[in-house]
Design an enzyme around this catalytic site. Structure first.
Site, PDB file in Angstrom:
ATOM      1  NE  ARG A  19      51.263  51.169  44.556  1.00  9.78           N
ATOM      2  CZ  ARG A  19      52.034  51.172  45.839  1.00  9.78           C
ATOM      3  NH1 ARG A  19      51.818  51.968  46.559  1.00  9.78           N
ATOM      4  NH2 ARG A  19      53.168  50.405  45.719  1.00  9.78           N
ATOM      5  CE1 TYR A  52      41.404  38.447  49.431  1.00 12.79           C
ATOM      6  CE2 TYR A  52      43.664  39.069  48.415  1.00 12.79           C
ATOM      7  CZ  TYR A  52      42.647  39.284  48.976  1.00 12.79           C
ATOM      8  OH  TYR A  52      42.265  40.658  48.879  1.00 12.79           O
ATOM      9  CG  ASN A  80      48.575  40.470  48.179  1.00 13.40           C
ATOM     10  OD1 ASN A  80      49.791  40.102  48.261  1.00 13.40           O
ATOM     11  ND2 ASN A  80      47.941  40.785  47.137  1.00 13.40           N
ATOM     12  CG  HIS A  93      45.678  36.087  44.631  1.00 12.88           C
ATOM     13  ND1 HIS A  93      47.011  36.779  45.331  1.00 12.88           N
ATOM     14  CD2 HIS A  93      44.892  37.171  44.929  1.00 12.88           C
ATOM     15  CE1 HIS A  93      46.758  37.775  45.657  1.00 12.88           C
ATOM     16  NE2 HIS A  93      45.595  38.200  45.514  1.00 12.88           N
ATOM     17  N   GLY A  94      48.234  33.056  45.360  1.00 15.66           N
ATOM     18  CA  GLY A  94      48.535  32.537  46.894  1.00 15.66           C
ATOM     19  C   GLY A  94      49.333  33.886  47.661  1.00 15.66           C
TER      20      GLY A  94
HETATM   21  C1  LIG Z   1      43.915  48.951  43.184  1.00 10.14           C
HETATM   22  C2  LIG Z   1      44.752  47.787  43.461  1.00 10.14           C
HETATM   23  C3  LIG Z   1      44.087  46.409  43.280  1.00 10.14           C
HETATM   24  C4  LIG Z   1      44.966  45.262  43.729  1.00 10.14           C
HETATM   25  N1  LIG Z   1      44.358  43.882  43.272  1.00 10.14           N
HETATM   26  C5  LIG Z   1      45.159  42.991  43.430  1.00 10.14           C
HETATM   27  C6  LIG Z   1      44.355  41.527  43.023  1.00 10.14           C
HETATM   28  O1  LIG Z   1      43.458  41.440  42.615  1.00 10.14           O
HETATM   29  N2  LIG Z   1      45.549  40.635  43.230  1.00 10.14           N
HETATM   30  C7  LIG Z   1      46.661  40.612  43.725  1.00 10.14           C
HETATM   31  O2  LIG Z   1      47.441  39.754  43.390  1.00 10.14           O
HETATM   32  N3  LIG Z   1      47.392  41.899  43.764  1.00 10.14           N
HETATM   33  C8  LIG Z   1      46.647  42.928  43.880  1.00 10.14           C
HETATM   34  N4  LIG Z   1      47.095  44.280  44.087  1.00 10.14           N
HETATM   35  C9  LIG Z   1      48.665  44.433  44.347  1.00 10.14           C
HETATM   36  C10 LIG Z   1      49.497  44.624  42.970  1.00 10.14           C
HETATM   37  O3  LIG Z   1      49.110  43.642  42.257  1.00 10.14           O
HETATM   38  C11 LIG Z   1      50.730  44.869  43.233  1.00 10.14           C
HETATM   39  O4  LIG Z   1      51.440  43.966  43.788  1.00 10.14           O
HETATM   40  C12 LIG Z   1      51.131  46.125  44.299  1.00 10.14           C
HETATM   41  O5  LIG Z   1      50.042  47.332  43.710  1.00 10.14           O
HETATM   42  C13 LIG Z   1      52.397  46.721  44.319  1.00 10.14           C
HETATM   43  O6  LIG Z   1      52.973  47.107  42.900  1.00 10.14           O
HETATM   44  P1  LIG Z   1      52.774  48.633  42.511  1.00 10.14           P
HETATM   45  O7  LIG Z   1      53.846  49.171  43.336  1.00 10.14           O
HETATM   46  O8  LIG Z   1      53.572  48.400  41.107  1.00 10.14           O
HETATM   47  O9  LIG Z   1      51.719  49.058  42.666  1.00 10.14           O
HETATM   48  C14 LIG Z   1      46.236  45.278  44.033  1.00 10.14           C
HETATM   49  C15 LIG Z   1      46.889  46.562  43.998  1.00 10.14           C
HETATM   50  C16 LIG Z   1      46.065  47.767  43.731  1.00 10.14           C
HETATM   51  C17 LIG Z   1      46.792  49.176  43.929  1.00 10.14           C
END
Ligand SMILES: Cc1cc2nc3c(=O)[nH]c(=O)nc-3n(C[C@H](O)[C@H](O)[C@H](O)COP(=O)(O)O)c2cc1C
Length: 366
Positions: free
Chosen positions: A311, A171, A169, A166-167
């Protein structure tokens, strides 16, 4: 053009289609980081839904890396039985199970880790209550590289098809790459080669510890947004190029809207820019706003080989089959009772409605 429903071979895994359940934090493992009934049930639902790959939530690699309450963990061998049962079940369901590995860095939570938070450098952020992290020593950096490799090896021993590092968001990997959070003047900071060194060393250390058929992915935020600044699109293309040389099998672009114009190169999306700049041999996964068949197909046209769904996967069962029939998907805000019926636990629902910035995304109806 590639079809959403054509298989893809990544090392030893053949994915049945190009649809991936995106990594999503759920805060529903047991307090010791082993998978709970709720976490297993949720991931199994995604396995049954028919995605080619299911990626877990960001999981901890060590106690000091924990960034969320009730986060899944691969920190020690005691976690192996629960992880093995999970990986076995997901494989039985026909999907390739992948664990996302994460170190929170400055976002590790002291009340959960029992120690101060560390990062590439000490830095401050304009967030009320933000506590500047301590700068990691070189010996500590080497320990974290080992922790990643050991956690990766555990994922392989448990039977997962691969791990995603996980590079993205904000962290620890991002904290090393970003000029905003890395002010070091030693070999871990300064030039791009130095800021990328931590990511590259982790990939190489992981590759050394896993069998040849094990998949390694790396997720990056190619461009910063919000408080995540100090990232440059072209720098991250170069980082991804290096990571591919070091043994990464796919790159994953993290974005909330993959169809939006790139900030730096606004004549195209970041995905088109990255695809056009990297060797075709490296498969790319992209996430962000895929809510329909048309959007999933468009993501492939823009250069994705794999399309991750976040989502929409919460509020819709059987997304792959629905997209195959071009059926409309339910859109957020989802009805909390309806998602409960789809295996979204009380803890996960609480997290969706209370955690910033998720609560602002309006995933669940209040
Ligand atoms: C509830 C929730 C938790 C998430 N947790 C992570 C995570 O643990 N690791 C990560 O890389 N992205 C995480 N994301 C980001 C998602 O992987 C994704 O990139 C983002 O929601 C955009 O995609 P979508 O429009 O299909 O939701 C999270 C997103 C949501 C909504």
């Amino acid at each position: 053009m590639t079809s959403l429903f054509s298989p893809l071979v990544l090392r030893g895994s053949t994915l049945r289609n190009r649809l991936v359940a995106a990594p999503m934090t759920t805060t529903q493992s047991h307090p010791d980081g082993t998978p709970s009934e709720a976490e297993r049930g949720w991931l199994e639902r995604l396995g049954r839904d028919g995605y080619g790959m299911v990626i877990t939530c960001a999981a901890a690699i060590s106690k000091e890396s924990i960034a969320f309450p009730r986060q899944l963990s691969l920190a020690d061998d005691a976690k192996l039985p629960g992880l093995t049962a999970l990986a076995t079940r997901l494989r039985e369901l026909g999907t390739a199970p992948v664990v996302q590995l994460c170190h929170g860095g400055s976002r590790a939570v002291p009340s959960l880790t029992g120690s101060e938070a560390y990062s590439a450098s000490r830095y401050d952020l304009p967030i009320p209550g933000f506590v500047p992290p301590r700068e990691l020593s070189e010996a500590h950096i080497e320990r974290i590289i080992d922790d990643f490799a050991l956690a990766c090896e555990r994922a392989a021993r448990a039977g997962f098809a691969g791990v995603e590092l996980h590079g993205a968001n904000g962290y620890l990997f991002t904290q090393f790459i970003s000029t905003m959070t890395n002010h070091r003047t030693d070999r871990w900071g300064g030039s791009l080669a130095n800021r990328a060194r931590f990511s590259r060393e982790v990939v190489r250390a992981c590759r050394r510890r896993v069998p040849g058929d094990f998949v390694l992915g790396f997720r990056l935020s190619f461009e910063g947004s919000g408080l995540e600044t100090g990232l440059d699109l072209d720098e991250n293309v170069q980082v991804m190029r290096w990571l591919a040389e070091d043994g990464v099998d796919y790159g994953h672009l993290s974005n909330l809207d993959l169809f939006a114009a790139s900030t730096k190169a606004p004549q195209a999306t970041a995905l088109e820019h990255v695809r056009g700049s990297l060797d075709r041999g490296l498969p790319l996964m992209a996430a962000g706003g895929v809510t329909s068949r048309a959007r999933a197909d468009r993501a492939l046209e823009l250069g994705a080989d794999l399309v991750a769904i976040g989502r929409a996967a919460i509020g819709n069962a059987d997304v792959p089959a629905k997209l195959a029939r071009d059926e409309p998907l339910a859109q957020p805000p989802f009805d909390p009772r309806a998602v409960a019926d789809l295996g979204v636990s009380t803890d996960f629902r609480d997290y969706l409605t209370t955690a910033m910035p998720l609560s602002t995304l309006g995933i669940l109806r209040r």
